[in-house]
Design an enzyme around this catalytic site. Structure first.
Site, mmCIF file in Angstrom:
data_model
loop_
_atom_site.group_PDB
_atom_site.id
_atom_site.type_symbol
_atom_site.label_atom_id
_atom_site.label_comp_id
_atom_site.label_asym_id
_atom_site.label_seq_id
_atom_site.Cartn_x
_atom_site.Cartn_y
_atom_site.Cartn_z
ATOM 1 N N CYS A 78 -19.037 1.919 -53.204
ATOM 2 C CA CYS A 78 -20.149 1.308 -52.345
ATOM 3 C C CYS A 78 -21.382 2.563 -52.222
ATOM 4 O O CYS A 78 -20.814 3.583 -51.806
ATOM 5 C CB CYS A 78 -19.974 0.872 -50.995
ATOM 6 S SG CYS A 78 -21.432 -0.009 -50.198
ATOM 7 N N GLU B 187 -31.274 -21.561 -56.378
ATOM 8 C CA GLU B 187 -30.939 -21.279 -55.005
ATOM 9 C C GLU B 187 -30.264 -22.569 -54.476
ATOM 10 O O GLU B 187 -29.317 -22.512 -53.704
ATOM 11 C CB GLU B 187 -32.211 -20.639 -53.939
ATOM 12 C CG GLU B 187 -32.760 -19.417 -54.362
ATOM 13 C CD GLU B 187 -31.708 -18.541 -53.925
ATOM 14 O OE1 GLU B 187 -30.701 -18.611 -53.553
ATOM 15 O OE2 GLU B 187 -31.651 -17.331 -54.765
ATOM 16 N N CYS C 126 -18.802 -5.417 -51.261
ATOM 17 C CA CYS C 126 -18.762 -5.753 -49.786
ATOM 18 C C CYS C 126 -17.705 -6.987 -49.822
ATOM 19 O O CYS C 126 -18.073 -7.847 -49.252
ATOM 20 C CB CYS C 126 -19.821 -5.522 -49.027
ATOM 21 S SG CYS C 126 -19.461 -5.127 -47.296
ATOM 22 N N CYS D 54 -21.785 3.351 -43.439
ATOM 23 C CA CYS D 54 -21.000 2.151 -42.811
ATOM 24 C C CYS D 54 -20.149 2.627 -41.782
ATOM 25 O O CYS D 54 -19.126 3.039 -42.342
ATOM 26 C CB CYS D 54 -20.485 1.606 -44.345
ATOM 27 S SG CYS D 54 -19.489 -0.240 -43.796
#
Length: 363
Positions: free
Chosen positions: A202, A36, A192, A208
């Site tokens: 998607c 991360e 996206c 959406c």
DNA sequence: AATGCGGGGGT
DNA sequence: ACCCCAGCATT
């Protein structure tokens, strides 16, 4: 918003299409933490080789905690944002001392560690332990703003609250937050996209409103373009009589703090050759306490650092021992032979310059 | 709210 | 030649 359908579709897609990334094959909080931190503002493809090298050298928090910062920098060299490496090392020492060498599992403890903000702390715990914690980063921010048809600038406090609230609400009541968070990030990064998103692929297309209104290019609202400043800098390859090169460690207050570089300075304002030569001589005397015979320009390269576009001009020079007796350098310097150079953590442009010099030497 | 902090991948 | 990226800390 039908959150139950959203969760189900996102996870189903992820199980069929998610990438097999190294940090997805472990539940070791330390390894996920490392990934991360490396991934902050840095793309997956860039991180992967660094991640493997780092974990091989420092398999556990304790290994990292007991290491020299210089070696950490060396493994980080080329990744950028070197503060991350410094804070990672500092945090590892805290984990070793305060948590018995085990990366903490309590959010409160995690967020006290340097270099760990709201996203990174939550990400480690949700991915490693399936903790029910929200995450918002670049990919999910884009996805969530479109799912919410949120047209305002995402960086404002109000927008951030809306996005983090959604990230909380989307989490399932029971188990599965970790996988859902991963799934939504993956959809954000793989489908996206900022430009020309793959809406027809998607799994969330029916949910959406941004797609329904054809507003993909408007949401998230475009950020204001950055303005770049052009700089000209000069780097010096200064050799002493034995052929060793002068390098300097970048101080805490400048770019590449803690890393090594060739003597370098801003010569943007030097408009003539004579001004340049005088500036170089004064710089070397003031900063390194020695005199030089300036040689010829041997190389030039371009690179970028945050908001600067830099043209780096490189001169050869010889140490002039007849001009001894100046004050000592105010910064850490080192004369190094070619074999020692590879053991130093050089910034990327210095590394490029050094590689070029090596190549010249061969031919 | 704005800025500093790197470097490279993708188009 | 752009645009963007698994952010954080400081001002």
């Amino acid at each position: 918003m039908e959150l139950r359908a959203l969760r189900k579709k996102a996870v189903a897609w992820f199980q069929g299409h998610g990438r097999d990334l190294p940090w997805r094959n472990t539940s070791d909080r330390y390894a996920i933490w490392l990934s991360e931190v490396m991934l902050q503002q840095t793309q997956v493809a860039t991180v992967i080789p660094y991640y493997h090298r780092f974990l091989e050298r420092f398999p556990t928090v304790s290994d990292l905690a007991s290491a020299d910062l210089d070696e950490v920098y060396q493994l980080w060299a080329g990744l950028g944002y070197y503060r991350r490496a410094r804070q990672l090392h500092a945090a590892a020492k805290m984990v070793a001392e305060q948590h018995n060498g085990t990366f903490p599992s309590e959010p409160k403890d995690v967020h006290e560690l340097p270099g760990i903000g709201r996203y990174t702390g939550n990400a480690v715990l949700t991915f490693a332990d399936d903790a029910r914690l929200p995450i918002v980063e670049a990919n999910t921010q884009r996805l969530y703003s479109r799912l919410l048809r949120w047209k305002n600038d995402c960086s404002t406090q109000e927008s951030q609250k809306v996005l983090w609230d959604f990230a909380s609400q989307v989490l399932p009541k029971g188990a599965g937050s970790g996988q859902l968070n991963q799934a939504l990030m993956e959809i954000g990064s793989q489908l996206c996209l900022p430009k020309n998103p793959h809406c027809l692929l998607c799994p969330l297309i029916k949910l959406c409103p941004t797609y329904a209104h054809g507003e993909q290019s408007l949401i998230p609202s475009p950020k204001k373009p950055k303005t770049y400043t052009d700089l000209v800098e000069t780097a010096l390859i200064i050799r002493d009589p034995s052929g060793q090169l002068l390098v300097r460690r970048c101080s805490a207050s400048e770019r590449w703090a803690g890393l090594w570089d060739f003597p370098r300075f801003d010569t943007t304002k030097c408009k003539t050759q004579s001004t340049l030569q005088k500036t170089i001589a004064e710089f070397v005397r003031a900063r390194f306490g020695c005199g030089i015979h300036l040689g010829k320009q041997v190389h030039q390269l371009k690179h970028a650092v945050t908001r600067y576009r830099i043209t780096l001009t490189c001169f050869e020079a010889e140490l002039d021992e007849s001009q001894a007796g100046f004050s000592a350098p105010e910064i850490e310097t080192l004369w190094v032979g070619p074999s020692q150079m590879s053991g130093l953590a050089l910034n990327s442009s210095a590394k490029r310059l050094w590689n070029w010099l090596q190549k010249q030497r061969e031919t």
